[in-house]
Design a protein around this motif. Structure first.
Motif, PDB file in Angstrom:
ATOM      1  N   PHE A  80     -48.275 -82.912 -16.114  1.00  0.00           N
ATOM      2  CA  PHE A  80     -49.699 -82.638 -16.296  1.00  0.00           C
ATOM      3  C   PHE A  80     -50.374 -83.978 -16.543  1.00  0.00           C
ATOM      4  N   ILE A  81     -51.399 -84.284 -15.755  1.00  0.00           N
ATOM      5  CA  ILE A  81     -52.114 -85.550 -15.919  1.00  0.00           C
ATOM      6  C   ILE A  81     -53.528 -85.259 -16.402  1.00  0.00           C
ATOM      7  N   SER A  82     -53.804 -85.657 -17.622  1.00  0.00           N
ATOM      8  CA  SER A  82     -55.121 -85.474 -18.212  1.00  0.00           C
ATOM      9  C   SER A  82     -55.932 -86.746 -17.995  1.00  0.00           C
ATOM     10  N   HIS A  83     -57.173 -86.578 -17.538  1.00  0.00           N
ATOM     11  CA  HIS A  83     -58.020 -87.735 -17.265  1.00  0.00           C
ATOM     12  C   HIS A  83     -59.465 -87.295 -17.151  1.00  0.00           C
ATOM     13  N   ALA A  84     -60.363 -88.228 -17.262  1.00  0.00           N
ATOM     14  CA  ALA A  84     -61.780 -87.961 -17.012  1.00  0.00           C
ATOM     15  C   ALA A  84     -62.018 -88.142 -15.517  1.00  0.00           C
ATOM     16  N   THR A  85     -62.963 -87.392 -14.981  1.00  0.00           N
ATOM     17  CA  THR A  85     -63.265 -87.476 -13.551  1.00  0.00           C
ATOM     18  C   THR A  85     -63.535 -88.910 -13.110  1.00  0.00           C
ATOM     19  N   ILE A  86     -64.171 -89.684 -13.959  1.00  0.00           N
ATOM     20  CA  ILE A  86     -64.500 -91.077 -13.616  1.00  0.00           C
ATOM     21  C   ILE A  86     -63.241 -91.916 -13.375  1.00  0.00           C
ATOM     22  N   ASP A  87     -62.111 -91.457 -13.898  1.00  0.00           N
ATOM     23  CA  ASP A  87     -60.845 -92.174 -13.737  1.00  0.00           C
ATOM     24  C   ASP A  87     -59.957 -91.565 -12.652  1.00  0.00           C
ATOM     25  N   SER A  88     -60.551 -90.832 -11.729  1.00  0.00           N
ATOM     26  CA  SER A  88     -59.755 -90.152 -10.698  1.00  0.00           C
ATOM     27  C   SER A  88     -58.983 -91.137  -9.816  1.00  0.00           C
ATOM     28  N   ASP A  89     -59.506 -92.347  -9.629  1.00  0.00           N
ATOM     29  CA  ASP A  89     -58.778 -93.336  -8.826  1.00  0.00           C
ATOM     30  C   ASP A  89     -57.476 -93.748  -9.512  1.00  0.00           C
ATOM     31  N   ILE A  90     -57.499 -93.849 -10.823  1.00  0.00           N
ATOM     32  CA  ILE A  90     -56.288 -94.185 -11.588  1.00  0.00           C
ATOM     33  C   ILE A  90     -55.307 -93.015 -11.515  1.00  0.00           C
ATOM     34  N   ALA A  91     -55.821 -91.801 -11.653  1.00  0.00           N
ATOM     35  CA  ALA A  91     -54.975 -90.607 -11.569  1.00  0.00           C
ATOM     36  C   ALA A  91     -54.286 -90.541 -10.205  1.00  0.00           C
ATOM     37  N   LYS A  92     -55.012 -90.859  -9.163  1.00  0.00           N
ATOM     38  CA  LYS A  92     -54.440 -90.825  -7.813  1.00  0.00           C
ATOM     39  C   LYS A  92     -53.293 -91.824  -7.684  1.00  0.00           C
ATOM     40  N   LYS A  93     -53.469 -93.028  -8.220  1.00  0.00           N
ATOM     41  CA  LYS A  93     -52.416 -94.049  -8.169  1.00  0.00           C
ATOM     42  C   LYS A  93     -51.177 -93.600  -8.953  1.00  0.00           C
ATOM     43  N   LEU A  94     -51.410 -92.948 -10.109  1.00  0.00           N
ATOM     44  CA  LEU A  94     -50.295 -92.450 -10.916  1.00  0.00           C
ATOM     45  C   LEU A  94     -49.531 -91.366 -10.147  1.00  0.00           C
ATOM     46  N   VAL A  95     -50.253 -90.441  -9.532  1.00  0.00           N
ATOM     47  CA  VAL A  95     -49.609 -89.392  -8.733  1.00  0.00           C
ATOM     48  C   VAL A  95     -48.799 -90.018  -7.600  1.00  0.00           C
ATOM     49  N   GLU A  96     -49.367 -90.983  -6.905  1.00  0.00           N
ATOM     50  CA  GLU A  96     -48.658 -91.645  -5.811  1.00  0.00           C
ATOM     51  C   GLU A  96     -47.358 -92.285  -6.296  1.00  0.00           C
ATOM     52  N   ALA A  97     -47.398 -92.933  -7.460  1.00  0.00           N
ATOM     53  CA  ALA A  97     -46.201 -93.579  -8.008  1.00  0.00           C
ATOM     54  C   ALA A  97     -45.152 -92.540  -8.402  1.00  0.00           C
ATOM     55  N   ILE A  98     -45.568 -91.452  -9.019  1.00  0.00           N
ATOM     56  CA  ILE A  98     -44.637 -90.392  -9.423  1.00  0.00           C
ATOM     57  C   ILE A  98     -43.946 -89.809  -8.200  1.00  0.00           C
ATOM     58  N   VAL A  99     -44.716 -89.495  -7.176  1.00  0.00           N
ATOM     59  CA  VAL A  99     -44.166 -88.892  -5.963  1.00  0.00           C
ATOM     60  C   VAL A  99     -43.227 -89.864  -5.249  1.00  0.00           C
ATOM     61  N   GLU A 100     -43.591 -91.141  -5.215  1.00  0.00           N
ATOM     62  CA  GLU A 100     -42.772 -92.122  -4.513  1.00  0.00           C
ATOM     63  C   GLU A 100     -41.468 -92.446  -5.237  1.00  0.00           C
ATOM     64  N   TYR A 101     -41.503 -92.527  -6.573  1.00  0.00           N
ATOM     65  CA  TYR A 101     -40.350 -93.030  -7.309  1.00  0.00           C
ATOM     66  C   TYR A 101     -39.546 -91.986  -8.069  1.00  0.00           C
ATOM     67  N   LEU A 102     -40.090 -90.785  -8.231  1.00  0.00           N
ATOM     68  CA  LEU A 102     -39.360 -89.719  -8.922  1.00  0.00           C
ATOM     69  C   LEU A 102     -39.135 -88.567  -7.948  1.00  0.00           C
ATOM     70  N   ASP A 103     -38.236 -87.699  -8.259  1.00  0.00           N
ATOM     71  CA  ASP A 103     -37.938 -86.558  -7.388  1.00  0.00           C
ATOM     72  C   ASP A 103     -38.870 -85.393  -7.737  1.00  0.00           C
ATOM     73  N   ILE A 104     -40.172 -85.631  -7.579  1.00  0.00           N
ATOM     74  CA  ILE A 104     -41.193 -84.644  -7.919  1.00  0.00           C
ATOM     75  C   ILE A 104     -42.243 -84.651  -6.822  1.00  0.00           C
TER      76      ILE A 104
END
Length: 121
Positions: free
Chosen positions: A6-30
């Protein structure tokens, strides 16, 4: 599929959330279908009229809770509510500190867990 992250963030930080999701998907089995992040396309997202119930259920089932904390989000009511809920549920809380935020700025509930094994079953 149940929520693992679960990634909690403010809408204004959606670009950071997107980068975090990309890293999780690329480096973890999720996959994105196991990540709740309301502003990132492809992740688990509720219909707008069912947002509170959806978030409540995903908070219950997640294994790890990331809180993206920026100068804009640190006082956002949804972010604080989600951190509080994660704390009450005993979730592994992993604060992501953005530029300008120091450890002492973190809401006290967000640094009570040790993120040693954040994904393990």
């Amino acid at each position: 599929m149940a929520c693992k992250i679960f990634i909690s963030h403010a809408t204004i930080d959606s670009d950071i959330a997107k980068k975090l999701v990309e890293a999780i998907v690329e480096y973890l089995d999720i996959g994105t279908e196991e990540i709740t992040c309301t502003s990132v396309e492809g992740c688990r997202q509720p219909y707008i009229d069912s947002l509170p119930g959806f978030l409540k259920e995903d908070l219950k089932s997640c294994k790890v809770f990331f809180a993206i904390l920026s100068e804009k989000s640190i006082g956002a009511s949804w972010v604080l509510a989600e951190i509080g809920a994660a704390w009450v549920l005993g979730k592994n809380i992993v604060p992501i500190l953005c530029r300008g935020i120091k450890y002492n700025d973190i809401p006290s509930l967000a640094h009570v867990r040790d993120p040693k094994s954040i994904i393990g079953d």
